[in-house]
Design an enzyme around this catalytic site. Structure first.
Site, PDB file in Angstrom:
ATOM      1  N   TRP A 134     -44.446 -20.354  -8.287  1.00  8.95           N
ATOM      2  CA  TRP A 134     -45.401 -19.293  -7.950  1.00  8.95           C
ATOM      3  C   TRP A 134     -44.743 -17.916  -7.856  1.00  8.95           C
ATOM      4  O   TRP A 134     -45.435 -16.906  -7.822  1.00  8.95           O
ATOM      5  CB  TRP A 134     -46.048 -19.603  -6.586  1.00  8.95           C
ATOM      6  N   ASN A 135     -43.394 -17.848  -7.778  1.00 11.09           N
ATOM      7  CA  ASN A 135     -42.791 -16.551  -7.428  1.00 11.09           C
ATOM      8  C   ASN A 135     -42.775 -15.544  -8.579  1.00 11.09           C
ATOM      9  O   ASN A 135     -42.749 -14.345  -8.358  1.00 11.09           O
ATOM     10  CB  ASN A 135     -41.406 -16.729  -6.799  1.00 11.09           C
ATOM     11  N   LYS A 158     -48.017 -26.599 -16.564  1.00 10.64           N
ATOM     12  CA  LYS A 158     -48.641 -26.788 -15.252  1.00 10.64           C
ATOM     13  C   LYS A 158     -48.125 -25.691 -14.323  1.00 10.64           C
ATOM     14  O   LYS A 158     -46.981 -25.718 -13.903  1.00 10.64           O
ATOM     15  CB  LYS A 158     -48.286 -28.163 -14.669  1.00 10.64           C
ATOM     16  N   PRO A 159     -48.989 -24.698 -14.012  1.00  9.87           N
ATOM     17  CA  PRO A 159     -48.542 -23.640 -13.091  1.00  9.87           C
ATOM     18  C   PRO A 159     -48.583 -24.133 -11.647  1.00  9.87           C
ATOM     19  O   PRO A 159     -49.155 -25.183 -11.359  1.00  9.87           O
ATOM     20  CB  PRO A 159     -49.584 -22.542 -13.318  1.00  9.87           C
ATOM     21  N   ALA A 160     -48.005 -23.340 -10.738  1.00  7.17           N
ATOM     22  CA  ALA A 160     -48.054 -23.688  -9.317  1.00  7.17           C
ATOM     23  C   ALA A 160     -49.499 -23.590  -8.817  1.00  7.17           C
ATOM     24  O   ALA A 160     -50.271 -22.725  -9.272  1.00  7.17           O
ATOM     25  CB  ALA A 160     -47.164 -22.740  -8.526  1.00  7.17           C
ATOM     26  N   GLY A 212     -38.239 -24.479 -10.480  1.00  8.50           N
ATOM     27  CA  GLY A 212     -38.720 -24.716  -9.126  1.00  8.50           C
ATOM     28  C   GLY A 212     -37.577 -25.156  -8.239  1.00  8.50           C
ATOM     29  O   GLY A 212     -36.408 -24.847  -8.508  1.00  8.50           O
ATOM     30  N   SER A 213     -37.912 -25.882  -7.206  1.00  5.81           N
ATOM     31  CA  SER A 213     -36.899 -26.255  -6.219  1.00  5.81           C
ATOM     32  C   SER A 213     -36.014 -27.392  -6.728  1.00  5.81           C
ATOM     33  O   SER A 213     -36.432 -28.203  -7.563  1.00  5.81           O
ATOM     34  CB  SER A 213     -37.586 -26.682  -4.927  1.00  5.81           C
ATOM     35  N   GLU A 234     -34.365 -25.190 -14.139  1.00  2.00           N
ATOM     36  CA  GLU A 234     -33.987 -23.910 -13.502  1.00  2.00           C
ATOM     37  C   GLU A 234     -34.330 -24.074 -12.035  1.00  2.00           C
ATOM     38  O   GLU A 234     -35.494 -23.972 -11.648  1.00  2.00           O
ATOM     39  CB  GLU A 234     -34.798 -22.754 -14.105  1.00  2.00           C
ATOM     40  N   LEU A 235     -33.328 -24.345 -11.208  1.00  2.00           N
ATOM     41  CA  LEU A 235     -33.595 -24.781  -9.829  1.00  2.00           C
ATOM     42  C   LEU A 235     -33.171 -23.728  -8.800  1.00  2.00           C
ATOM     43  O   LEU A 235     -32.954 -22.574  -9.133  1.00  2.00           O
ATOM     44  CB  LEU A 235     -32.911 -26.127  -9.597  1.00  2.00           C
TER      45      LEU A 235
HETATM   46  P1  NAP Z   1     -41.477 -26.250  -6.107  1.00  2.00           P
HETATM   47  O1  NAP Z   1     -42.122 -26.647  -4.847  1.00  2.00           O
HETATM   48  O2  NAP Z   1     -40.366 -27.077  -6.618  1.00  2.00           O
HETATM   49  O3  NAP Z   1     -42.652 -26.168  -7.186  1.00  2.00           O
HETATM   50  C1  NAP Z   1     -42.409 -25.797  -8.510  1.00  2.00           C
HETATM   51  C2  NAP Z   1     -43.475 -26.399  -9.397  1.00  2.00           C
HETATM   52  O4  NAP Z   1     -43.357 -27.820  -9.347  1.00  2.00           O
HETATM   53  C3  NAP Z   1     -44.901 -26.075  -8.942  1.00  2.00           C
HETATM   54  O5  NAP Z   1     -45.701 -25.924 -10.083  1.00  2.00           O
HETATM   55  C4  NAP Z   1     -45.291 -27.319  -8.164  1.00  2.00           C
HETATM   56  O6  NAP Z   1     -46.671 -27.529  -8.105  1.00  2.00           O
HETATM   57  C5  NAP Z   1     -44.627 -28.363  -9.034  1.00  2.00           C
HETATM   58  N1  NAP Z   1     -44.472 -29.669  -8.389  1.00  2.00           N
HETATM   59  C6  NAP Z   1     -44.239 -29.944  -7.101  1.00  2.00           C
HETATM   60  N2  NAP Z   1     -44.149 -31.297  -6.928  1.00  2.00           N
HETATM   61  C7  NAP Z   1     -44.343 -31.867  -8.142  1.00  2.00           C
HETATM   62  C8  NAP Z   1     -44.367 -33.210  -8.624  1.00  2.00           C
HETATM   63  N3  NAP Z   1     -44.183 -34.243  -7.832  1.00  2.00           N
HETATM   64  N4  NAP Z   1     -44.581 -33.413  -9.946  1.00  2.00           N
HETATM   65  C9  NAP Z   1     -44.769 -32.371 -10.791  1.00  2.00           C
HETATM   66  N5  NAP Z   1     -44.757 -31.078 -10.376  1.00  2.00           N
HETATM   67  C10 NAP Z   1     -44.539 -30.825  -9.077  1.00  2.00           C
HETATM   68  O7  NAP Z   1     -40.917 -24.769  -6.050  1.00  2.00           O
HETATM   69  P2  NAP Z   1     -41.672 -23.454  -5.610  1.00  2.00           P
HETATM   70  O8  NAP Z   1     -41.721 -23.442  -4.130  1.00  2.00           O
HETATM   71  O9  NAP Z   1     -42.946 -23.296  -6.356  1.00  2.00           O
HETATM   72  O10 NAP Z   1     -40.693 -22.330  -6.162  1.00  2.00           O
HETATM   73  C11 NAP Z   1     -39.587 -21.919  -5.455  1.00  2.00           C
HETATM   74  C12 NAP Z   1     -38.339 -22.587  -5.971  1.00  2.00           C
HETATM   75  O11 NAP Z   1     -38.198 -22.305  -7.361  1.00  2.00           O
HETATM   76  C13 NAP Z   1     -37.104 -22.042  -5.316  1.00  2.00           C
HETATM   77  O12 NAP Z   1     -36.226 -23.095  -5.021  1.00  2.00           O
HETATM   78  C14 NAP Z   1     -36.525 -21.137  -6.385  1.00  2.00           C
HETATM   79  O13 NAP Z   1     -35.138 -20.933  -6.263  1.00  2.00           O
HETATM   80  C15 NAP Z   1     -36.873 -21.850  -7.624  1.00  2.00           C
HETATM   81  N6  NAP Z   1     -36.849 -20.950  -8.771  1.00  2.00           N
HETATM   82  C16 NAP Z   1     -35.828 -21.076  -9.650  1.00  2.00           C
HETATM   83  C17 NAP Z   1     -35.753 -20.207 -10.742  1.00  2.00           C
HETATM   84  C18 NAP Z   1     -34.630 -20.332 -11.722  1.00  2.00           C
HETATM   85  O14 NAP Z   1     -34.760 -19.745 -12.799  1.00  2.00           O
HETATM   86  N7  NAP Z   1     -33.569 -21.037 -11.444  1.00  2.00           N
HETATM   87  C19 NAP Z   1     -36.715 -19.216 -10.913  1.00  2.00           C
HETATM   88  C20 NAP Z   1     -37.747 -19.114  -9.976  1.00  2.00           C
HETATM   89  C21 NAP Z   1     -37.805 -20.005  -8.906  1.00  2.00           C
HETATM   90  P3  NAP Z   1     -47.484 -27.084  -6.768  1.00  2.00           P
HETATM   91  O15 NAP Z   1     -47.322 -25.630  -6.644  1.00  2.00           O
HETATM   92  O16 NAP Z   1     -48.878 -27.466  -7.055  1.00  2.00           O
HETATM   93  O17 NAP Z   1     -46.872 -27.825  -5.623  1.00  2.00           O
END
Ligand code: NAP
Length: 461
Positions: A134-135, A158-160, A212-213, A234-235
């Site tokens: 989402w960020n 699949k977006p957030a 994502g995370s 990309e975590l």
């Molecule tokens: P997140 O909780 O890991 O969610 C990321 C995406 O994964 C969302 O679309 C989320 O959907 C989805 N998701 C969650 N559980 C899932 C599952 N079991 N199966 C499939 N998809 C699933 O991370 P976030 O809180 O949105 O974003 C913040 C994190 O992203 C931070 O750790 C940040 O460092 C990281 N990030 C990394 C980069 C990079 O380039 N390295 C760039 C930006 C952000 P929902 O939203 O519906 O839960």
């Protein structure tokens, strides 16, 4: 579609701003089938043709940047100026990869036997899936869909759940630009596990690109194992920001403000821990706290420089990390409290004891812990003492030290005397538990290409 919908809320106001179709597992499976059916015609088009469509999409985004930026600010809260920057940054990937499409070269290799030729071509991976956070609801998606489509792949995204609107807007512009139906589809949903499972379990999906995370990334990696999918991850990060006593302190201050407080501290490359040489520590902290204390907190749509945190869980995490640090003896120089249950005061803390959770976890909020150090060796050890390896920053005017630090920092990206490192032309990505694969740059398209080696024998007359 079964008609279910879910609400999208503005995190700055709590107001419901839209409701969108809630995709189910069945919808995801239908979209995978459509992407599979659209693949042969899309990959058969010339690279120039695909590139022209991506360029049109880029132009449409730029022409519509004001509306798209307002959408980003409404669904995730960042200041409008940052949102415009995000739209331009995301669009730039379309232009970049439109051009890279025409540079997907093969090779001819001297054969090991006469009468034979060896050549290597590079082919699209096939149907790809993207799961985005989402960020940066627009840019994180464009960074994936642009190279995928340029390479001749089709993509499902699949977006957030918190921020589906920018992705839906992207899909509409893609159609308008001439991307054929089925080549790029967006699957907004409130059940990420169900749609995620459809994507990871399908044999038709040949690659998953996730941002994502680390926690969710680990799980998706495991889910991709049974079908042996290609993956890009990309975590999360835990970026150190190091300032030596020979640094240009004015420049370090600017870099620190940009790296820490952009997007209210909610970027994966945000400085998470500041290490400042003891000789300049007090002077830096005093100036830093003054600048941070003057930041205007508020809705990004009406001039706020530091917007809301994305949701209650994000706010609670920042509160927990700060409580832990202050309980261990950290001192607050400025900020330190939530505002209206949505925002958090831009904060600087000092005297943070080693072992504090705030130094080990990704803060993802506008809080900067500052720690003094004495030697280069000591700060390298502290900076690298993390399972993460995304981004690191270092300020020094000593050329030898700049090279030594660039070598020593175990990170995929290093900002040397620079607090902003993202660039379309540079390979973005992490090492260790921050992920694998690179996005952007001339290397970014490789993640969407397979090599095929053909040995051609029997050539003599
Ligand atoms: P997140 O909780 O890991 O969610 C990321 C995406 O994964 C969302 O679309 C989320 O959907 C989805 N998701 C969650 N559980 C899932 C599952 N079991 N199966 C499939 N998809 C699933 O991370 P976030 O809180 O949105 O974003 C913040 C994190 O992203 C931070 O750790 C940040 O460092 C990281 N990030 C990394 C980069 C990079 O380039 N390295 C760039 C930006 C952000 P929902 O939203 O519906 O839960």
């Amino acid at each position: 579609m079964d008609g279910r919908r879910f609400a999208v809320t503005n995190p700055a106001t709590g107001e419901e701003i839209a409701d969108v179709a809630d995709c189910s597992r069945d919808d995801a499976e239908a979209a995978i089938k459509a992407a599979h059916e659209a693949l042969p015609a899309w990959r058969a088009r010339s690279a120039a043709d695909r590139g022209a469509i991506l360029r049109t999409w880029h132009d449409l985004m730029i022409a519509d940047e004001d509306r798209l930026a307002r959408l980003i600010t409404a669904e995730m809260g960042k200041p409008l100026t940052e949102a415009i920057g995000e739209v331009r940054y995301g669009a730039a990937y379309l232009k970049w990869f439109a051009e890279e499409a025409e540079r997907i070269y093969g090779e001819i290799i001297p054969a090991s036997a006469g009468n034979t030729k060896i050549f290597v071509s590079r082919e699209p991976v096939g149907v790809c899936a993207a799961i985005t956070p989402w960020n940066f609801p627009s840019a994180m998606l464009m960074r994936k869909v642009a190279p995928a489509l340029a390479a001749g792949c089709t993509m499902l995204a699949k977006p957030a759940e918190d921020t589906p609107l920018s992705a839906i807007a992207a899909a509409k512009l893609a159609l308008e630009a001439g991307v054929p139906p089925g080549v790029f589809s967006v699957l907004p949903c409130s059940q990420p596990a169900a749609v995620g499972a459809a994507l990871t379990e399908s044999d038709l999906v040949r690659k998953l690109s996730f941002t994502g995370s680390t926690q969710v990334g680990r799980r998706l990696l495991a889910d991709c194992a049974p079908t042996v999918k290609r993956v890009s991850m990309e975590l999360g990060g835990n970026a150190p920001f190091i300032i030596f006593d020979d640094a240009d302190i004015d420049a370090a201050l600017e870099g620190a403000m940009a790296s820490k407080y952009r997007n209210a501290g909610q970027t994966c490359v945000c400085a998470n821990r500041f290490y400042v040489h003891r000789a300049v520590h007090d002077q830096f902290c005093e100036r830093f706290a003054k600048r941070v204390g003057a930041l205007k907190v508020g809705d990004g749509a009406s001039g706020g420089e530091v917007g809301p945190l994305i949701n209650r869980a994000a706010l609670d995490k920042v509160i927990r990390l700060l409580d832990d640090a202050t309980r261990r003896g950290a001192r607050i120089l400025t900020g330190g409290a939530p505002i209206d249950d949505r925002f958090f005061e831009p904060t600087v803390i000092v005297d943070v004891p080693p072992g504090s959770a705030i130094l080990e976890e990704e803060i993802f909020g506008p809080v900067a812990p500052v720690i003094p150090f004495d030697t280069e060796k000591e700060v390298i050890a502290a900076a690298n003492a993390t399972p993460f390896g995304l981004a690191a920053y270092c300020y020094t005017r000593d050329l030898g030290r700049a090279w030594r630090m660039s070598d020593a920092l175990e990170y995929g990206m290093v900002g040397m005397n620079d607090g902003i490192i993202s660039a379309v032309s540079a390979p973005f990505g992490g090492i260790k538990q921050s992920g694998m694969g690179r996005e952007g740059s001339r290397h970014g398209i490789d993640d969407y290409l397979e090599m095929k080696y053909v040995r051609m024998g029997g050539l003599s007359a």
